[in-house]
Design a protein around this motif. Structure first.
Motif, PDB file in Angstrom:
ATOM      1  N   THR A 250       0.928  -1.277   0.077  1.00 43.98           N
ATOM      2  CA  THR A 250      -0.112   0.059   0.119  1.00 43.98           C
ATOM      3  C   THR A 250       0.826   1.234   0.067  1.00 43.98           C
ATOM      4  OG1 THR A 250      -1.681  -1.066   1.089  1.00 43.98           O
ATOM      5  CG2 THR A 250      -1.800   1.265   1.209  1.00 43.98           C
ATOM      6  N   GLU A 251       1.769   1.181   0.777  1.00 43.36           N
ATOM      7  CA  GLU A 251       2.819   2.486   0.930  1.00 43.36           C
ATOM      8  C   GLU A 251       3.494   2.515  -0.584  1.00 43.36           C
ATOM      9  OE1 GLU A 251       4.676   2.903   5.049  1.00 43.36           O
ATOM     10  OE2 GLU A 251       4.950   0.849   4.453  1.00 43.36           O
ATOM     11  N   THR A 252       3.877   1.451  -1.209  1.00 40.12           N
ATOM     12  CA  THR A 252       4.704   1.412  -2.303  1.00 40.12           C
ATOM     13  C   THR A 252       3.550   2.065  -3.387  1.00 40.12           C
ATOM     14  OG1 THR A 252       5.901  -0.549  -1.785  1.00 40.12           O
ATOM     15  CG2 THR A 252       5.583   0.011  -4.182  1.00 40.12           C
ATOM     16  N   ALA A 253       2.278   1.610  -3.236  1.00 45.26           N
ATOM     17  CA  ALA A 253       1.582   2.258  -4.234  1.00 45.26           C
ATOM     18  C   ALA A 253       1.563   3.905  -4.273  1.00 45.26           C
ATOM     19  CB  ALA A 253       0.154   1.635  -4.139  1.00 45.26           C
ATOM     20  N   MET A 254       1.264   4.185  -2.932  1.00 44.26           N
ATOM     21  CA  MET A 254       1.144   5.542  -2.805  1.00 44.26           C
ATOM     22  C   MET A 254       2.332   6.529  -3.141  1.00 44.26           C
ATOM     23  SD  MET A 254      -1.938   5.881  -2.031  1.00 44.26           S
ATOM     24  CE  MET A 254      -3.448   4.777  -1.491  1.00 44.26           C
ATOM     25  N   GLN A 255       3.383   5.969  -2.671  1.00 45.11           N
ATOM     26  CA  GLN A 255       4.881   6.585  -2.917  1.00 45.11           C
ATOM     27  C   GLN A 255       5.169   6.645  -4.439  1.00 45.11           C
ATOM     28  OE1 GLN A 255       8.256   5.862  -0.238  1.00 45.11           O
ATOM     29  NE2 GLN A 255       6.803   5.299   1.221  1.00 45.11           N
ATOM     30  N   SER A 256       4.618   5.642  -5.206  1.00 43.96           N
ATOM     31  CA  SER A 256       4.831   5.616  -6.647  1.00 43.96           C
ATOM     32  C   SER A 256       3.903   6.419  -7.223  1.00 43.96           C
ATOM     33  CB  SER A 256       4.583   4.054  -7.050  1.00 43.96           C
ATOM     34  OG  SER A 256       5.628   3.502  -6.340  1.00 43.96           O
ATOM     35  N   GLY A 257       3.032   6.888  -6.882  1.00 40.69           N
ATOM     36  CA  GLY A 257       1.939   7.975  -7.457  1.00 40.69           C
ATOM     37  C   GLY A 257       0.586   7.287  -7.952  1.00 40.69           C
ATOM     38  N   PHE A 258       0.430   6.131  -7.365  1.00 40.76           N
ATOM     39  CA  PHE A 258      -0.778   5.383  -7.692  1.00 40.76           C
ATOM     40  C   PHE A 258      -1.944   5.959  -6.920  1.00 40.76           C
ATOM     41  CE2 PHE A 258       1.918   2.700  -9.958  1.00 40.76           C
ATOM     42  CZ  PHE A 258       1.572   2.444 -11.017  1.00 40.76           C
ATOM     43  N   ALA A 259      -3.349   6.253  -7.469  1.00 44.28           N
ATOM     44  CA  ALA A 259      -4.237   6.761  -6.603  1.00 44.28           C
ATOM     45  C   ALA A 259      -4.791   5.774  -5.276  1.00 44.28           C
ATOM     46  CB  ALA A 259      -5.323   7.099  -7.313  1.00 44.28           C
ATOM     47  N   ASN A 260      -4.714   4.471  -5.789  1.00 42.50           N
ATOM     48  CA  ASN A 260      -5.013   3.446  -4.881  1.00 42.50           C
ATOM     49  C   ASN A 260      -4.311   2.154  -4.966  1.00 42.50           C
ATOM     50  OD1 ASN A 260      -6.952   1.751  -6.691  1.00 42.50           O
ATOM     51  ND2 ASN A 260      -7.681   3.715  -6.532  1.00 42.50           N
ATOM     52  N   PRO A 261      -4.169   1.042  -4.013  1.00 49.65           N
ATOM     53  CA  PRO A 261      -3.708  -0.106  -4.148  1.00 49.65           C
ATOM     54  C   PRO A 261      -4.123  -0.861  -5.278  1.00 49.65           C
ATOM     55  CG  PRO A 261      -3.956   0.125  -1.873  1.00 49.65           C
ATOM     56  CD  PRO A 261      -4.761   1.438  -2.682  1.00 49.65           C
ATOM     57  N   SER A 262      -5.430  -0.907  -5.465  1.00 55.84           N
ATOM     58  CA  SER A 262      -6.046  -1.937  -6.435  1.00 55.84           C
ATOM     59  C   SER A 262      -5.590  -1.431  -8.011  1.00 55.84           C
ATOM     60  CB  SER A 262      -7.552  -1.856  -6.474  1.00 55.84           C
ATOM     61  OG  SER A 262      -7.931  -0.588  -6.428  1.00 55.84           O
ATOM     62  N   THR A 263      -5.678  -0.189  -8.246  1.00 54.58           N
ATOM     63  CA  THR A 263      -4.945   0.361  -9.547  1.00 54.58           C
ATOM     64  C   THR A 263      -3.827   0.117  -9.602  1.00 54.58           C
ATOM     65  OG1 THR A 263      -6.500   2.120  -9.579  1.00 54.58           O
ATOM     66  CG2 THR A 263      -4.653   2.449 -10.859  1.00 54.58           C
ATOM     67  N   PHE A 264      -2.760   0.178  -8.413  1.00 59.37           N
ATOM     68  CA  PHE A 264      -1.307  -0.272  -8.619  1.00 59.37           C
ATOM     69  C   PHE A 264      -1.246  -1.607  -8.915  1.00 59.37           C
ATOM     70  CE2 PHE A 264       2.231  -1.750  -5.683  1.00 59.37           C
ATOM     71  CZ  PHE A 264       3.265  -1.510  -6.658  1.00 59.37           C
ATOM     72  N   ILE A 265      -1.909  -2.461  -8.234  1.00 65.78           N
ATOM     73  CA  ILE A 265      -1.807  -3.932  -8.595  1.00 65.78           C
ATOM     74  C   ILE A 265      -2.295  -4.376  -9.976  1.00 65.78           C
ATOM     75  CG2 ILE A 265      -2.562  -6.290  -7.773  1.00 65.78           C
ATOM     76  CD1 ILE A 265      -2.917  -5.115  -5.085  1.00 65.78           C
ATOM     77  N   ARG A 266      -3.013  -3.644 -10.464  1.00 68.92           N
ATOM     78  CA  ARG A 266      -3.757  -3.935 -11.667  1.00 68.92           C
ATOM     79  C   ARG A 266      -2.609  -3.561 -12.801  1.00 68.92           C
ATOM     80  NH1 ARG A 266      -5.981  -0.757 -15.149  1.00 68.92           N
ATOM     81  NH2 ARG A 266      -6.621   0.743 -13.531  1.00 68.92           N
ATOM     82  N   VAL A 267      -2.122  -2.452 -12.737  1.00 71.69           N
ATOM     83  CA  VAL A 267      -1.306  -1.964 -13.529  1.00 71.69           C
ATOM     84  C   VAL A 267       0.000  -2.796 -13.455  1.00 71.69           C
ATOM     85  CG1 VAL A 267       0.063   0.216 -14.265  1.00 71.69           C
ATOM     86  CG2 VAL A 267      -2.044   0.404 -13.678  1.00 71.69           C
TER      87      VAL A 267
END
Length: 285
Positions: A250-267
């Motif tokens: 979750t922190e990785t998603a936010m620090q990488s610029g993704f709006a939420n973890p689910s979008t990060f995981i999908r991308v």
């Protein structure tokens, strides 16, 4: 040869006080899927070689050259006989050079140069790589500086070849140069601000184009849509964060610029073929 593999992450072992590793490989040995931070350049000197990038197999003939970008997972498949030059080079020392990261973006995830497809630059780059091999093996005073200067020549040749062959904007000659410089600047801006909530509308306005005109020109320049380019930059950052087990997904998603973890995981899964958690497990081993 892979000397230090942790899961699928290779830590490249350089010579002391060096950020370059070059070896002439003649082993009939396959290398499993792995990734590392330095760029890797492979050029068969005798016979062929096969490189797997994602689901794609790239078959190299003698003198073909493949450039594999930083952080790209790949696998190497060797024939029974043959010899190839393998160069791994870390770019962080010169990453502040203007327009440098934009050229690296043109390479990602990998590009292949052959005499048939890149005849006007292939022979020059082949000679530069052979000169680099001689310099590396001689290991004389300022060898590393010479190697980096020649590698910068290689990247300039690739960048100019790409812009000449793929970026013939439908404008006059003077405007052509202006557009090239403008899109290099835009790529630099995205690279710097990829963790922020930047949008296509905002970037098009900064570039001075309508959204629809910008979309077409950006795809022509980078061979990617704006959002795919932006997400690739965010995933590159995420890879380094996932290497730290103390930083949650979750922190990785936010620090990488993704709006939420689910979008990060999908991308992430679309780009890397696995989830961030699966990647971290492979990384840690």
């Amino acid at each position: 040869m892979i000397e230090n593999l942790n899961g699928i992450h290779e830590t490249v072992k350089y010579k002391e006080n060096s950020n370059v590793k070059l070896f002439i490989n003649a082993e009939a040995e396959d290398y499993p899927i792995h990734w590392h931070t330095p760029m890797e350049i492979i050029m068969p000197l005798e016979g062929g070689y096969t490189v797997q990038i994602g689901d794609d197999l790239v078959h190299l003939n003698e003198s073909d050259i493949i450039f594999i970008a930083s952080g790209v997972t790949h696998r190497l498949i060797a024939p029974n006989t043959g010899k190839r030059l393998i160069l791994q080079i870390e770019w962080s020392a010169v990453s502040k050079i203007k327009e440098f990261n934009s050229i690296l973006t043109l390479i990602a995830p990998a590009i292949t140069l052959t005499p048939e497809t890149s005849g006007d630059i292939h022979s020059n780059i082949r000679k530069l790589l052979l000169d680099i091999a001689d310099e590396y093996q001689t290991d004389s005073f300022l060898s590393e500086a010479v190697i980096y200067s020649k590698m910068l020549e290689v990247l300039v040749l690739i960048g100019r070849h790409h812009t000449a062959s793929s970026c013939n904007f439908n404008v006059g000659r003077h405007k052509q140069q202006e557009y090239l410089e403008r899109f290099l600047s835009i790529c630099e801006y995205i690279d710097t601000h990829c963790t922020e909530d930047i949008t296509l509308d905002e970037i098009a306005k900064i570039a001075g184009f309508s959204k629809y005109h910008f979309t077409r020109l950006f795809k022509q320049f980078t061979n990617n849509t704006f959002y795919k380019y932006l997400n690739q930059k965010r995933i590159e950052l995420a890879l380094t964060l996932l290497a730290d087990p103390n930083i949650s997904v979750t922190e990785t998603a936010m620090q990488s610029g993704f709006a939420n973890p689910s979008t990060f995981i999908r991308v992430f899964k679309a780009e890397k073929g696995c989830t961030p958690t699966e990647f971290r497990k492979m990384f840690i081993g």
